[in-house]
Design an enzyme around this catalytic site. Structure first.
Site, short mmCIF file in Angstrom:
data_model
loop_
_atom_site.label_atom_id
_atom_site.label_comp_id
_atom_site.label_asym_id
_atom_site.label_seq_id
_atom_site.Cartn_x
_atom_site.Cartn_y
_atom_site.Cartn_z
N HIS A 87 -27.98 48.73 -62.51
CA HIS A 87 -27.31 48.54 -63.65
C HIS A 87 -25.65 48.51 -63.06
O HIS A 87 -24.79 49.32 -62.74
CB HIS A 87 -27.48 49.85 -64.55
CG HIS A 87 -28.95 49.74 -65.17
ND1 HIS A 87 -29.11 48.94 -66.19
CD2 HIS A 87 -29.87 50.46 -64.87
CE1 HIS A 87 -30.39 49.14 -66.23
NE2 HIS A 87 -30.77 50.10 -65.66
N ARG A 88 -25.37 47.36 -62.85
CA ARG A 88 -23.93 47.22 -62.19
C ARG A 88 -22.73 47.57 -62.63
O ARG A 88 -21.69 47.48 -62.32
CB ARG A 88 -23.97 45.69 -61.57
CG ARG A 88 -25.31 45.56 -60.66
CD ARG A 88 -25.07 44.27 -59.76
NE ARG A 88 -25.21 43.20 -60.83
CZ ARG A 88 -24.65 41.97 -60.63
NH1 ARG A 88 -23.94 41.63 -59.84
NH2 ARG A 88 -24.77 40.98 -61.70
N GLN A 93 -23.45 58.48 -54.41
CA GLN A 93 -25.11 58.97 -54.10
C GLN A 93 -24.93 59.93 -52.80
O GLN A 93 -24.16 59.40 -51.87
CB GLN A 93 -26.07 58.10 -53.97
CG GLN A 93 -27.60 58.39 -53.54
CD GLN A 93 -28.39 57.41 -53.93
OE1 GLN A 93 -28.12 56.14 -54.03
NE2 GLN A 93 -29.50 57.64 -53.63
N GLN A 94 -25.78 60.71 -52.80
CA GLN A 94 -25.80 61.60 -51.44
C GLN A 94 -26.46 60.92 -50.49
O GLN A 94 -27.29 60.11 -50.36
CB GLN A 94 -26.85 62.80 -51.87
CG GLN A 94 -27.09 64.02 -50.79
CD GLN A 94 -28.03 64.85 -51.11
OE1 GLN A 94 -29.44 64.58 -51.27
NE2 GLN A 94 -27.93 66.06 -51.15
N SER A 95 -25.79 61.14 -49.23
CA SER A 95 -25.76 60.32 -47.88
C SER A 95 -27.17 60.91 -47.47
O SER A 95 -27.21 62.06 -46.87
CB SER A 95 -24.71 60.14 -46.97
OG SER A 95 -24.84 59.74 -45.83
N GLN A 96 -28.14 59.90 -46.92
CA GLN A 96 -29.12 60.29 -45.93
C GLN A 96 -28.60 60.47 -44.56
O GLN A 96 -29.35 61.09 -43.82
CB GLN A 96 -30.37 59.32 -46.16
CG GLN A 96 -31.28 59.51 -47.33
CD GLN A 96 -32.33 58.69 -47.42
OE1 GLN A 96 -32.38 57.79 -46.81
NE2 GLN A 96 -33.24 59.13 -48.23
N ARG A 118 -21.54 51.57 -74.08
CA ARG A 118 -22.28 50.33 -74.20
C ARG A 118 -23.17 50.15 -73.17
O ARG A 118 -24.22 49.71 -73.42
CB ARG A 118 -21.36 49.16 -74.36
CG ARG A 118 -22.09 47.94 -74.72
CD ARG A 118 -20.99 46.74 -74.46
NE ARG A 118 -21.64 45.43 -74.80
CZ ARG A 118 -20.98 44.21 -74.91
NH1 ARG A 118 -19.76 44.35 -74.80
NH2 ARG A 118 -21.64 42.95 -75.14
N ARG A 175 -34.40 51.57 -70.12
CA ARG A 175 -35.37 52.54 -69.18
C ARG A 175 -36.14 53.79 -70.09
O ARG A 175 -37.00 54.62 -69.44
CB ARG A 175 -34.43 53.50 -68.27
CG ARG A 175 -33.54 52.40 -67.49
CD ARG A 175 -34.58 51.72 -66.35
NE ARG A 175 -33.65 50.94 -65.42
CZ ARG A 175 -34.41 50.20 -64.53
NH1 ARG A 175 -35.66 49.99 -64.41
NH2 ARG A 175 -33.64 49.36 -63.75
#
Length: 280
Positions: free
Chosen positions: A95-96, A102-105, A183, A192
């Site tokens: 969903h751009r 995000q948490q880094s691996q 929106r 979803r």
């Protein structure tokens, strides 16, 4: 366990969006409408009130009815989503029009207690595998533990974490932050929350929707792209029942207070905790 926290959102988001909507067809400015004070100090002929809460709800519904949805872009909601799988986040970031962190691996080191998500349908099922002629019968948990051990072993050998992480399963737990306007959330939830949506992201999005309905009940009263979807309609009705006793608690909460929205009566595929932080 997955956890969803709505911790930042535009205060009076519905009034902001409704004022923007009305200003397109009014001599009054959006700010005068938002602040409920006519520019001229005079209410126009035929208007019983200027811009009270009833008119805010009317214009939000009118915007959705007319598909004048761009006015719903004048606000934002930010969620902290914890303990979900990388399989979920790979879907979510498609969903751009939303923003993600995000948490880094690479920088968050894996340990033997690192979390993971297991699909409910796998249950206790085991499969037989052949490892260089040796037959092994493995469960989902066995495979996860093997991957953990291999990743840790690589790290001990000096292999960079950015390479060692390639062994990690798609169900490895992660955290992600998402910010978007109402929106875009209507669009996300329409897709979803549908019956055919993947179980994990479906559950998380129902938790997100439950929280969104507390701060913007008219905007999220319906999902325009899913009108007529009985599956979504039934769950939306259950959410409304869940929120009924929470509304007063949320209204009376002090600034910064974290309030849980219990979802035990919502038919989810796996447990998800939902919380909202009171902004004002």
């Amino acid at each position: 366990m997955a956890k969803v926290i709505l911790f930042s959102y535009t205060p009076d988001v519905e009034r902001v969006c409704a004022a923007a909507m009305r200003s397109c067809y009014s001599p009054h400015s959006a700010y005068s409408l938002y602040s409920n004070t006519p520019d001229s100090g005079v209410i126009l002929e035929g208007e019983k009130t200027f811009f009270d809460d009833e008119r805010v709800r009317y214009f939000i519904r009118k915007a959705k009815e007319m598909r004048h949805l761009d006015v719903l872009e004048h606000g934002s909601l930010t969620y902290d989503i914890q303990g979900v799988s990388r399989a979920l986040t790979h879907q979510l970031v498609r969903h751009r029009l939303a923003s993600f962190s995000q948490q880094s691996q690479r920088y968050v080191k894996v340990t033997r207690s690192f979390g993971y998500l297991k699909p409910p349908k796998i249950g206790d099922a085991k499969v037989e595998v052949d490892v260089k002629g040796t037959k092994l019968t493995l469960s989902f948990e066995d495979v996860v533990d093997i991957c953990r051990q291999v990743e840790e072993g690589y790290l001990k050998q000096g292999i960079p974490s950015e390479d060692a992480r390639f062994i990690r399963i798609g169900g490895a737990a992660t955290n992600i932050v998402i910010t978007a306007n109402p929106r875009e959330y209507l669009h996300i939830f329409s897709l979803r929350c549908a019956r055919d949506a993947q179980w994990e992201i479906q559950d998380v999005c129902y938790a997100m929707l439950s929280l969104a309905k507390l701060v913007a009940p008219t905007i999220f009263e319906t999902l325009p792209e899913s009108e007529g979807d009985q599956y979504i309609k039934e769950r939306m009705e259950k959410i409304d029942k869940i929120l009924e006793p929470i509304k007063k608690k949320f209204s009376e909460a002090k600034r910064g207070e974290l309030i849980e929205v219990p979802l035990a009566t919502l038919p989810l595929h796996h447990p998800v905790e939902a919380y909202i932080r009171k902004i004002l």
